[in-house]
Structure formats: structure tokens, C-alpha cells
Design a protein around this motif. Sequence first.
Motif, PDB file in Angstrom:
ATOM      1  N   ALA A 270      -3.390 -11.170 -15.137  1.00 38.77           N
ATOM      2  CA  ALA A 270      -2.015 -10.697 -14.359  1.00 38.77           C
ATOM      3  C   ALA A 270      -2.741  -9.357 -13.272  1.00 38.77           C
ATOM      4  O   ALA A 270      -3.709  -8.985 -13.622  1.00 38.77           O
ATOM      5  CB  ALA A 270      -1.261 -10.055 -15.563  1.00 38.77           C
ATOM      6  N   VAL A 271      -1.914  -9.597 -12.313  1.00 36.34           N
ATOM      7  CA  VAL A 271      -2.304  -8.542 -11.175  1.00 36.34           C
ATOM      8  C   VAL A 271      -0.928  -7.920 -10.805  1.00 36.34           C
ATOM      9  O   VAL A 271       0.086  -8.282 -10.552  1.00 36.34           O
ATOM     10  CB  VAL A 271      -2.805  -9.355  -9.973  1.00 36.34           C
ATOM     11  N   VAL A 272      -1.050  -6.460 -10.880  1.00 35.64           N
ATOM     12  CA  VAL A 272      -0.143  -5.479 -10.336  1.00 35.64           C
ATOM     13  C   VAL A 272      -0.466  -4.963  -9.116  1.00 35.64           C
ATOM     14  O   VAL A 272      -1.567  -4.252  -8.991  1.00 35.64           O
ATOM     15  CB  VAL A 272       0.288  -4.566 -11.386  1.00 35.64           C
ATOM     16  N   PRO A 273      -0.177  -5.304  -7.971  1.00 36.25           N
ATOM     17  CA  PRO A 273      -0.434  -4.855  -6.691  1.00 36.25           C
ATOM     18  C   PRO A 273      -0.473  -3.493  -6.322  1.00 36.25           C
ATOM     19  O   PRO A 273       0.351  -2.923  -7.216  1.00 36.25           O
ATOM     20  CB  PRO A 273       0.304  -5.769  -5.517  1.00 36.25           C
ATOM     21  N   PRO A 274      -1.240  -2.922  -5.652  1.00 38.10           N
ATOM     22  CA  PRO A 274      -1.435  -1.540  -5.320  1.00 38.10           C
ATOM     23  C   PRO A 274       0.121  -1.009  -4.994  1.00 38.10           C
ATOM     24  O   PRO A 274       0.711  -1.857  -3.991  1.00 38.10           O
ATOM     25  CB  PRO A 274      -2.402  -1.341  -4.165  1.00 38.10           C
ATOM     26  N   HIS A 275       0.445  -0.041  -5.569  1.00 32.22           N
ATOM     27  CA  HIS A 275       2.075   0.454  -5.256  1.00 32.22           C
ATOM     28  C   HIS A 275       2.045   2.114  -5.344  1.00 32.22           C
ATOM     29  O   HIS A 275       1.128   2.545  -6.136  1.00 32.22           O
ATOM     30  CB  HIS A 275       3.103  -0.462  -5.944  1.00 32.22           C
ATOM     31  N   GLU A 276       3.555   2.458  -5.168  1.00 35.77           N
ATOM     32  CA  GLU A 276       3.332   4.024  -5.403  1.00 35.77           C
ATOM     33  C   GLU A 276       4.528   4.273  -6.371  1.00 35.77           C
ATOM     34  O   GLU A 276       5.673   3.295  -6.074  1.00 35.77           O
ATOM     35  CB  GLU A 276       3.519   5.124  -4.086  1.00 35.77           C
ATOM     36  N   HIS A 277       4.943   5.251  -6.908  1.00 33.84           N
ATOM     37  CA  HIS A 277       6.056   5.522  -7.404  1.00 33.84           C
ATOM     38  C   HIS A 277       6.471   7.178  -6.996  1.00 33.84           C
ATOM     39  O   HIS A 277       5.499   7.904  -6.526  1.00 33.84           O
ATOM     40  CB  HIS A 277       6.139   5.823  -8.876  1.00 33.84           C
ATOM     41  N   GLU A 278       7.675   7.549  -7.278  1.00 29.60           N
ATOM     42  CA  GLU A 278       8.155   8.809  -6.691  1.00 29.60           C
ATOM     43  C   GLU A 278       7.900   9.686  -8.065  1.00 29.60           C
ATOM     44  O   GLU A 278       8.384  10.890  -8.097  1.00 29.60           O
ATOM     45  CB  GLU A 278       9.703   8.750  -6.360  1.00 29.60           C
ATOM     46  N   PHE A 279       7.338   9.219  -9.168  1.00 36.46           N
ATOM     47  CA  PHE A 279       7.344  10.029 -10.346  1.00 36.46           C
ATOM     48  C   PHE A 279       5.686   9.737 -10.847  1.00 36.46           C
ATOM     49  O   PHE A 279       4.978   8.787 -10.337  1.00 36.46           O
ATOM     50  CB  PHE A 279       8.128   9.447 -11.446  1.00 36.46           C
ATOM     51  N   HIS A 280       5.417  10.481 -11.685  1.00 40.39           N
ATOM     52  CA  HIS A 280       3.980  10.431 -12.217  1.00 40.39           C
ATOM     53  C   HIS A 280       3.778   9.140 -13.023  1.00 40.39           C
ATOM     54  O   HIS A 280       4.706   8.975 -13.834  1.00 40.39           O
ATOM     55  CB  HIS A 280       3.522  11.765 -12.974  1.00 40.39           C
ATOM     56  N   SER A 281       2.621   8.796 -13.252  1.00 42.76           N
ATOM     57  CA  SER A 281       2.393   7.709 -14.165  1.00 42.76           C
ATOM     58  C   SER A 281       1.146   7.861 -15.000  1.00 42.76           C
ATOM     59  O   SER A 281       0.198   8.431 -14.449  1.00 42.76           O
ATOM     60  CB  SER A 281       2.226   6.193 -13.356  1.00 42.76           C
ATOM     61  N   VAL A 282       1.257   7.527 -16.247  1.00 38.82           N
ATOM     62  CA  VAL A 282       0.048   7.397 -16.973  1.00 38.82           C
ATOM     63  C   VAL A 282      -0.238   6.031 -17.620  1.00 38.82           C
ATOM     64  O   VAL A 282       0.886   5.401 -18.011  1.00 38.82           O
ATOM     65  CB  VAL A 282       0.319   8.535 -18.359  1.00 38.82           C
ATOM     66  N   ILE A 283      -1.400   5.426 -17.349  1.00 39.03           N
ATOM     67  CA  ILE A 283      -1.831   4.175 -17.990  1.00 39.03           C
ATOM     68  C   ILE A 283      -2.793   4.288 -19.087  1.00 39.03           C
ATOM     69  O   ILE A 283      -3.858   5.042 -18.737  1.00 39.03           O
ATOM     70  CB  ILE A 283      -2.420   3.403 -16.786  1.00 39.03           C
ATOM     71  N   PHE A 284      -2.324   3.812 -20.347  1.00 40.47           N
ATOM     72  CA  PHE A 284      -3.281   4.247 -21.438  1.00 40.47           C
ATOM     73  C   PHE A 284      -3.487   2.681 -21.923  1.00 40.47           C
ATOM     74  O   PHE A 284      -2.587   2.046 -22.241  1.00 40.47           O
ATOM     75  CB  PHE A 284      -2.685   5.219 -22.269  1.00 40.47           C
ATOM     76  N   VAL A 285      -4.811   2.437 -22.380  1.00 40.10           N
ATOM     77  CA  VAL A 285      -4.991   1.127 -22.943  1.00 40.10           C
ATOM     78  C   VAL A 285      -5.098   1.276 -24.287  1.00 40.10           C
ATOM     79  O   VAL A 285      -5.898   1.954 -24.730  1.00 40.10           O
ATOM     80  CB  VAL A 285      -6.538   0.450 -22.185  1.00 40.10           C
ATOM     81  N   LEU A 286      -4.252   0.321 -24.747  1.00 40.59           N
ATOM     82  CA  LEU A 286      -4.225   0.219 -26.386  1.00 40.59           C
ATOM     83  C   LEU A 286      -5.360  -0.943 -26.883  1.00 40.59           C
ATOM     84  O   LEU A 286      -5.947  -0.877 -27.883  1.00 40.59           O
ATOM     85  CB  LEU A 286      -2.826  -0.049 -26.835  1.00 40.59           C
TER      86      LEU A 286
END
Length: 94
Positions: free
Chosen positions: A45-61
Motif C-alpha cells: 500500500a502507498v500513501v503519497p506524500p501529503h500534509e495535515h493542519e494537525f500533528h501526526s504520529v505514526i507508530f508501527v505495531l
Amino acid sequence: MSTSRFFGVEDPESMSSVVPRPGTSSRVVNFDEVEFRVNSFDVDAVVPPHEHEFHSVIFVLSGRISVSLDGDESDLEPGQGVYAEAGARHGLTA
């Protein structure tokens, strides 16, 4: 006055389910000005580069992902994560 607080979801399976793009799924809970997501990604799966107006945390389980953050790339495995400030360009490949 602080708006920091503890929160919980009685039944995680009851969280709203969305499919933001092919190969991905998200469970979402919103409160105040916060959106909390638990994401799952199909292999490749691919999530293309993007931005948000909020902070994001990506954590791998589980599994592994390759994450781009403001032009830098890193492979993440379980127990690793990345913090992206609001406006930071980020994307990933599972």
C-alpha cells in the motif's frame, strides 16, 4: 486551563471505520480538536506524500513501513515511530 486529559474507547471495534485510499483502512475517534486513528495497510500500500493542519504520529505495531518525512526516508519496524509536525510533508509505503 489545560485541555490535556485521559481518554478511552470502550470497544475499539465500535470506532468509525473509513477507507481513506485503496490498500488502507482506519478506525477513527474524534474529540474536541483531536482526531485519533488506528491505521492498517495492505502489503505494498502507498500513501503519497501529503500534509495535515494537525500533528501526526505514526507508530508501527506490526509489519514494516517505509516513511518519508520532509524529504528524509526511514524504514520503521514494530516499536518505532515518527512524529510529523503540522504542515510536515510525509507519506509511506507498506
